[in-house]
Design a protein around this motif. Structure first.
Motif, short mmCIF file in Angstrom:
data_model
loop_
_atom_site.label_atom_id
_atom_site.label_comp_id
_atom_site.label_asym_id
_atom_site.label_seq_id
_atom_site.Cartn_x
_atom_site.Cartn_y
_atom_site.Cartn_z
N VAL A 91 0.84 -1.21 0.00
CA VAL A 91 0.00 0.00 0.00
C VAL A 91 0.87 1.26 0.00
N ASP A 92 0.52 2.21 -0.87
CA ASP A 92 1.33 3.44 -1.05
C ASP A 92 1.65 4.15 0.26
N LYS A 93 0.62 4.25 1.11
CA LYS A 93 0.78 4.98 2.37
C LYS A 93 1.98 4.43 3.16
N VAL A 94 2.22 3.13 3.04
CA VAL A 94 3.30 2.48 3.78
C VAL A 94 4.60 2.51 2.97
N THR A 95 4.54 2.19 1.68
CA THR A 95 5.78 2.10 0.89
C THR A 95 6.38 3.49 0.63
N LYS A 96 5.52 4.53 0.58
CA LYS A 96 6.06 5.88 0.33
C LYS A 96 6.94 6.34 1.48
N LYS A 97 6.72 5.72 2.65
CA LYS A 97 7.58 6.06 3.80
C LYS A 97 8.66 4.99 3.98
N ASP A 98 8.94 4.25 2.89
CA ASP A 98 10.03 3.24 2.86
C ASP A 98 9.77 2.01 3.72
N GLY A 99 8.52 1.84 4.18
CA GLY A 99 8.21 0.64 4.97
C GLY A 99 7.54 -0.43 4.12
N GLY A 100 7.03 -1.47 4.77
CA GLY A 100 6.34 -2.56 4.07
C GLY A 100 7.22 -3.15 2.99
N SER A 101 6.64 -3.38 1.82
CA SER A 101 7.41 -4.10 0.79
C SER A 101 8.46 -3.22 0.12
N LYS A 102 8.51 -1.91 0.46
CA LYS A 102 9.61 -1.08 -0.07
C LYS A 102 10.95 -1.60 0.48
N LEU A 103 10.87 -2.27 1.62
CA LEU A 103 12.11 -2.83 2.20
C LEU A 103 12.70 -3.91 1.30
N LEU A 104 11.88 -4.46 0.40
CA LEU A 104 12.41 -5.47 -0.53
C LEU A 104 13.33 -4.81 -1.56
N CYS A 105 13.28 -3.47 -1.65
CA CYS A 105 14.15 -2.74 -2.57
C CYS A 105 15.36 -2.18 -1.83
N ASP A 106 15.43 -2.36 -0.54
CA ASP A 106 16.53 -1.81 0.25
C ASP A 106 16.91 -2.86 1.31
N LEU A 107 17.59 -3.89 0.85
CA LEU A 107 17.87 -5.01 1.76
C LEU A 107 18.74 -4.62 2.94
N PRO A 108 19.76 -3.75 2.77
CA PRO A 108 20.53 -3.37 3.95
C PRO A 108 19.65 -2.78 5.05
N ARG A 109 18.66 -1.97 4.64
CA ARG A 109 17.76 -1.38 5.65
C ARG A 109 16.89 -2.48 6.29
N ALA A 110 16.40 -3.39 5.45
CA ALA A 110 15.56 -4.49 5.99
C ALA A 110 16.36 -5.27 7.04
N LEU A 111 17.60 -5.55 6.74
CA LEU A 111 18.43 -6.33 7.67
C LEU A 111 18.78 -5.52 8.91
N ALA A 112 19.00 -4.22 8.70
CA ALA A 112 19.32 -3.36 9.86
C ALA A 112 18.14 -3.32 10.83
N ILE A 113 16.94 -3.27 10.29
CA ILE A 113 15.75 -3.27 11.15
C ILE A 113 15.68 -4.59 11.93
N ALA A 114 15.84 -5.69 11.19
CA ALA A 114 15.75 -7.01 11.86
C ALA A 114 16.82 -7.12 12.97
N ARG A 115 18.03 -6.64 12.66
CA ARG A 115 19.15 -6.74 13.63
C ARG A 115 18.84 -5.92 14.87
N ARG A 116 18.38 -4.69 14.65
CA ARG A 116 18.13 -3.78 15.78
C ARG A 116 16.96 -4.28 16.63
N VAL A 117 15.92 -4.76 15.96
CA VAL A 117 14.76 -5.26 16.72
C VAL A 117 15.15 -6.52 17.49
N ARG A 118 15.89 -7.42 16.83
CA ARG A 118 16.33 -8.64 17.53
C ARG A 118 17.16 -8.27 18.76
N GLY A 119 18.05 -7.28 18.58
CA GLY A 119 18.89 -6.85 19.70
C GLY A 119 18.05 -6.33 20.86
#
Ligand SMILES: Cc1cc2nc3c(=O)[nH]c(=O)nc-3n(C[C@H](O)[C@H](O)[C@H](O)COP(=O)(O)O)c2cc1C
Length: 379
Positions: free
Chosen positions: A108-136
């Protein structure tokens, strides 16, 4: 893997079936009626804004609402800032979450326009950074045995440790890339497992497909192959019949199955899909009276959790889903529609009007007309 309960890190679910987040639909009342029907291993909240949770906005708090019966519960967060996501995860743990999920699939645009949701599939370093930080962050807020006992639900088991983290992804953003064998999902799932994510749910469509076309089981199978058993993959998409879950497991090697829209019309699908895995057969469907009682129960839970106005609003938009399973057949096998029931409920001014329409239906009235498909399927 057919009929095997799903293990999420230290958490063992009662079954391998999960209720998907469906924004605006999988609220506490709906999760409750699905749980009451049986077979459900884990239910998820709709996507939650960590900023909203941290600020305590009424909408976010309502979406995150849970209760002692609503266990085990996964809380899903969306966003693009690792620090805010981590603080949101801490909030969720402090407010009853059994599992945290990161949304990496919302188109949904509302989410991807703010780089969240499936936009993270276009920015894997960010996706992994989120997972790392949340896991920590989750590692910094372990639960006591007492807290675990409270949030397991009767059938789940836990071997001790911190709250498990999962991610929900799609096959990738671009359909052309997927068709060319260059989808990011296999590599992303592997990398997420390396970051300590204990399971990855894969909706077998690309972002560009949104909800069109059919789910690509071959795409889910590629992700399963890529993680080589390091973490379980949960398959998702187009499971509408009890046999579909077993078929998805067979076709892809996934270890769990998440069901969304199939549950909106058939809240007992988890019971049936689990029994089908265990015995090769599903139990008989609930009787017409039991289905009507289930609708009443949903309305009353909605009133209890919110108020009459909101319960009316919800039953108005959901009656098409429930009605799908109220359709009967005449002696010649021709379907008998329930359009008059839907119209009566949609025009109800009070909850008493809703119950009166259901009474009339139970007495054999309010039948006829054509069957219309609910529109949420294509949103
Ligand atoms: C109206 C609607 C809202 C949804 N909201 C969410 C959501 O909040 N978070 C999420 O991860 N997926 C969301 N999804 C996707 C579903 O969880 C699921 O991946 C998708 O519907 C495919 O599964 P199904 O065929 O079993 O419904 C939504 C889907 C629909 C149709």
């Amino acid at each position: 893997m057919i009929g095997q309960p799903l293990q999420l890190g230290p958490l063992r679910l009662a079954t391998n079936l999960l209720l998907a987040p469906i924004a605006g639909y999988c609220d506490l009342a709906f999760r409750t009626i699905c749980r009451e029907q049986g077979g459900l291993g884990l239910a998820c909240t709709d996507l939650l804004s960590p900023q909203g949770l941290l600020r305590g906005t009424a909408t976010s708090l309502d979406l995150a609402r849970t209760d002692p019966f609503d266990k085990p519960i996964c809380m899903q967060l969306y966003g693009s800032d690792p620090e805010i996501m981590a603080q949101g995860a801490r909030w969720a743990v402090e407010h009853g979450a059994t599992v945290i999920d990161i949304n990496m699939g919302c188109p949904v645009d509302k989410v991807t326009k703010k780089d969240g949701g499936s936009k993270l599939l276009c920015d894997l370093p960010r996706a992994l950074a989120i997972a790392r930080r949340v896991r920590g962050e989750l590692d910094r807020c372990p639960l006591t045995q007492e807290q675990w006992a409270e949030r397991l639900g009767s059938a789940a088991r836990h071997g001790g440790g911190c709250v498990p983290l999962t991610c929900k992804i799609r096959l990738g953003w671009s359909t052309d890339e997927f068709e060319a064998g260059m989808a990011c999902s296999p590599g992303l799932a592997r990398a997420l497992a390396d970051e300590g994510v204990c399971a990855v749910t894969v909706h077998g469509r690309t972002t560009e497909m949104k909800f069109s076309g059919s789910v690509r089981l071959d795409g889910i199978a590629r992700v399963v192959e890529a993680v080589s058993g390091k973490v379980p993959i949960i398959g998702n998409g187009d499971v509408r019949q009890p046999a579909d879950a077993a078929a998805m497991i067979r076709a892809t090697g996934c270890r769990g199955v998440m069901i969304g829209r199939g549950a909106l019309s058939t809240p007992w699908i988890f019971r049936d899909a689990w029994q089908f895995q265990l015995t090769g057969r599903s139990p008989p469907p609930p009787s017409a009276e039991q289905k009507i009682e289930l609708i009443r129960r949903y309305v009353e839970l909605m009133r209890r959790n919110r108020d009459d106005r909101y319960a009316l609003f919800q039953i108005n938009r959901r009656i098409s889903w429930f009605a799908k399973r109220l359709i009967d057949h005449d002696d010649t096998g021709k379907p008998i529609g329930v359009k008059p029931l839907k119209e009566a409920i949609r025009s109800a001014a009070t909850i008493q009007d809703v119950h009166a329409a259901l009474d009339q239906f139970a007495a054999g009235g309010l039948r006829g007309g054509f069957f219309e498909l609910p529109d949420v399927a294509t949103t």
